[in-house]
Design an enzyme around this catalytic site. Structure first.
Site, PDB file in Angstrom:
ATOM      1  N   HIS A 239       0.811  -1.215   0.000  1.00  0.00           N
ATOM      2  CA  HIS A 239       0.000   0.000   0.000  1.00  0.00           C
ATOM      3  C   HIS A 239       0.845   1.266   0.000  1.00  0.00           C
ATOM      4  O   HIS A 239       0.312   2.374  -0.172  1.00  0.00           O
ATOM      5  CB  HIS A 239      -0.956   0.009   1.204  1.00  0.00           C
ATOM      6  CG  HIS A 239      -2.338   0.439   0.865  1.00  0.00           C
ATOM      7  ND1 HIS A 239      -2.600   1.508   0.039  1.00  0.00           N
ATOM      8  CD2 HIS A 239      -3.555  -0.033   1.236  1.00  0.00           C
ATOM      9  CE1 HIS A 239      -3.905   1.677  -0.068  1.00  0.00           C
ATOM     10  NE2 HIS A 239      -4.510   0.742   0.635  1.00  0.00           N
ATOM     11  N   ARG A 240       2.151   1.152   0.176  1.00  0.00           N
ATOM     12  CA  ARG A 240       3.005   2.321   0.019  1.00  0.00           C
ATOM     13  C   ARG A 240       3.143   2.703  -1.454  1.00  0.00           C
ATOM     14  O   ARG A 240       3.336   3.879  -1.790  1.00  0.00           O
ATOM     15  CB  ARG A 240       4.409   2.039   0.584  1.00  0.00           C
ATOM     16  CG  ARG A 240       4.472   1.746   2.065  1.00  0.00           C
ATOM     17  CD  ARG A 240       5.872   1.317   2.472  1.00  0.00           C
ATOM     18  NE  ARG A 240       6.297   0.110   1.762  1.00  0.00           N
ATOM     19  CZ  ARG A 240       7.500  -0.451   1.896  1.00  0.00           C
ATOM     20  NH1 ARG A 240       8.388   0.099   2.709  1.00  0.00           N
ATOM     21  NH2 ARG A 240       7.810  -1.544   1.225  1.00  0.00           N
TER      22      ARG A 240
END
Length: 449
Positions: free
Chosen positions: A420-421
């Site tokens: 999710h980064r």
């Protein structure tokens, strides 16, 4: 002139390897690049070519021994430098110091053996030596069997010599079920033959060191090493470094399965193994062109996001040595026919335990086919350094809404885990939707490329 061959770094900064077998013996004459040994790293089984042309004078390590990178494993007698490989194995500064030599500033390594060692050096783990009874002719004398393994560390597999392991393999015998009657529980040829004849299966001598049994035999302990150890470390690092998110999509893949049947029956694909994995892989590669963030890496050291302009497609493969994820280099540039061939070759090599270290590194995105085990969906963990992994579930025939009515259709669930980064929910969703759209209607590829 006597020259030593030191165990090279076989790639990925590995610090040690286990000698599985020697292909030569003392007194044998070898040529340049002739395979002289088979060694096992934490990632793969690798054949070592000879860096010299000459005569084998001494084998410093026996099969079954774990050896540090940079330690001598074999000595050659050579007449001159004409039969010497232009590239020599790397020697660690620590090994050079132990031999009383000056540490080299930098030495090239054998082709395909991975990174060389800089003069600054790096820490090297001390090896644990296991009893290694074997020679080229068969089983070693009892006097040569020396137990140096700590008593509280069991070995991972039953101890036996290469000829006995080959005999058991050819006869279809699982050595885990055979009790060794040799020294320190060594499984001998007679033990295997007795097992085949239905004879005793319990050792009359010392128990084999392959396992440690608690009172009542309620527990069995196996030392963590090799692929299992590497996989565990990588998965823990990934799980607690990259913030995972997983999305699921269930798709009517009946049109894709119909296309698969047509492809298998076509003359162009005659003799080529084409599977649902082939179509899913191709759909993923097409979807990546529209969603490049899924093919990227987080570089925290430089505070950068690295987006790859190529695709090294990793395929999770269950092998006798554990889970590995070899990858197909530049998979995005392959046609469907080429991709099918590459997948078939990758699977065959991985199952044989012969995947070279270079094919186990450098992946950019992966697929895991959990459907072959009858599983519908899961939450796969990312391979370190990758932004996404797609799990494909089993293809099941089930009731499904089709053109306003309920019909029996072939259905598959896709599970996408992403970092999710690097990937927002919208980007991950669009990518998964694109893969699903291609499998639901393969003609959609024309609208995407």
């Amino acid at each position: 002139m006597i020259k030593e061959f030191r165990l090279p770094d076989l790639g990925e900064g590995l610090t040690e390897s286990e000698i599985l077998s020697w292909k030569v013996g003392v007194g044998d004459t070898v040529t340049l690049n002739q395979v002289i040994a088979e060694v096992e790293t934490a990632k793969a089984v690798v054949e070592l070519p000879s860096p010299f042309a000459g005569v084998i004078k001494e084998l410093h390590e026996q099969p079954g021994t774990v050896v540090e990178v940079g330690k001598p494993i074999v000595s050659f007698e050579v007449t001159d430098d004409a039969g010497t490989a232009p590239l020599v194995p790397a020697v660690t500064p620590a090994a050079a110091a132990e031999e009383g030599e000056e540490a080299p500033k930098r030495q090239p390594n054998l082709v395909g053996y991975g990174a060389v060692v800089e003069s600054s050096g790096r820490p090297v783990r001390r090896p644990r030596n296991f009893p290694a009874p074997a020679d080229a002719a068969g089983e070693a004398p009892v006097a040569e069997l020396v137990e140096t393994r700590p008593a509280d560390i069991p070995a991972e597999r039953p101890r036996s010599t290469p000829p006995v392991r080959k005999l058991a393999k050819d006869a279809g015998v699982d050595l885990e079920r055979v009790a060794g009657t040799g020294p320190h529980g060594l499984i001998t040829r007679e033990d295997v033959q007795a097992f085949l004849a239905g004879g005793p299966r319990e050792a009359a001598a010392e128990p084999a060191p392959a396992r440690e049994t608690r009172p009542g035999e309620r527990e069995t302990r196996t030392r963590i090493k090799g692929v299992r150890k590497l996989t565990a470390e990588a998965m823990v690092h990934s799980a607690f470094t990259a913030p995972h998110a997983t999305e699921f999509l269930t798709v009517d893949v009946t049109p894709a399965m119909e296309l698969l049947a047509k492809i298998r029956g076509s003359r162009e694909f005659s003799g080529v193994k084409v599977t649902p994995l082939t179509l899913v892989a191709k759909a993923l590669l097409v979807a990546l062109r529209r969603n490049p963030s899924l093919n990227s890496r987080w570089d925290g050291g430089n505070q950068e996001i690295v987006t790859f302009n190529y695709v090294n497609l990793g395929i999770a493969a269950a092998t006798p040595r554990g889970l590995t994820v070899p990858n197909i280099k530049d998979a995005g540039a392959l046609s469907l026919h080429q991709l099918a061939e590459a997948l078939a070759e990758l699977t065959e090599v991985a199952r044989a335990g012969k995947t070279p270290p270079a094919d186990l590194s450098g992946g950019t995105i992966s697929i895991t086919n959990i459907g072959v085990f009858g599983i519908d969906a899961g939450t796969p963990i990312l391979n370190p350094g990758e932004a996404a992994i797609l799990a494909m579930g089993a293809v099941r025939t089930m009731p499904w809404e089709y053109r306003g009515e309920v019909a029996l259709r072939q259905v598959m669930t896709l599970s996408l885990s992403f970092d999710h980064r690097l990937v927002d929910g919208e980007q991950g969703s669009r990518f998964l939707a694109d893969v699903g759209a291609i499998l639901a209607e393969p003609g959609m590829v024309l609208a995407m490329v």
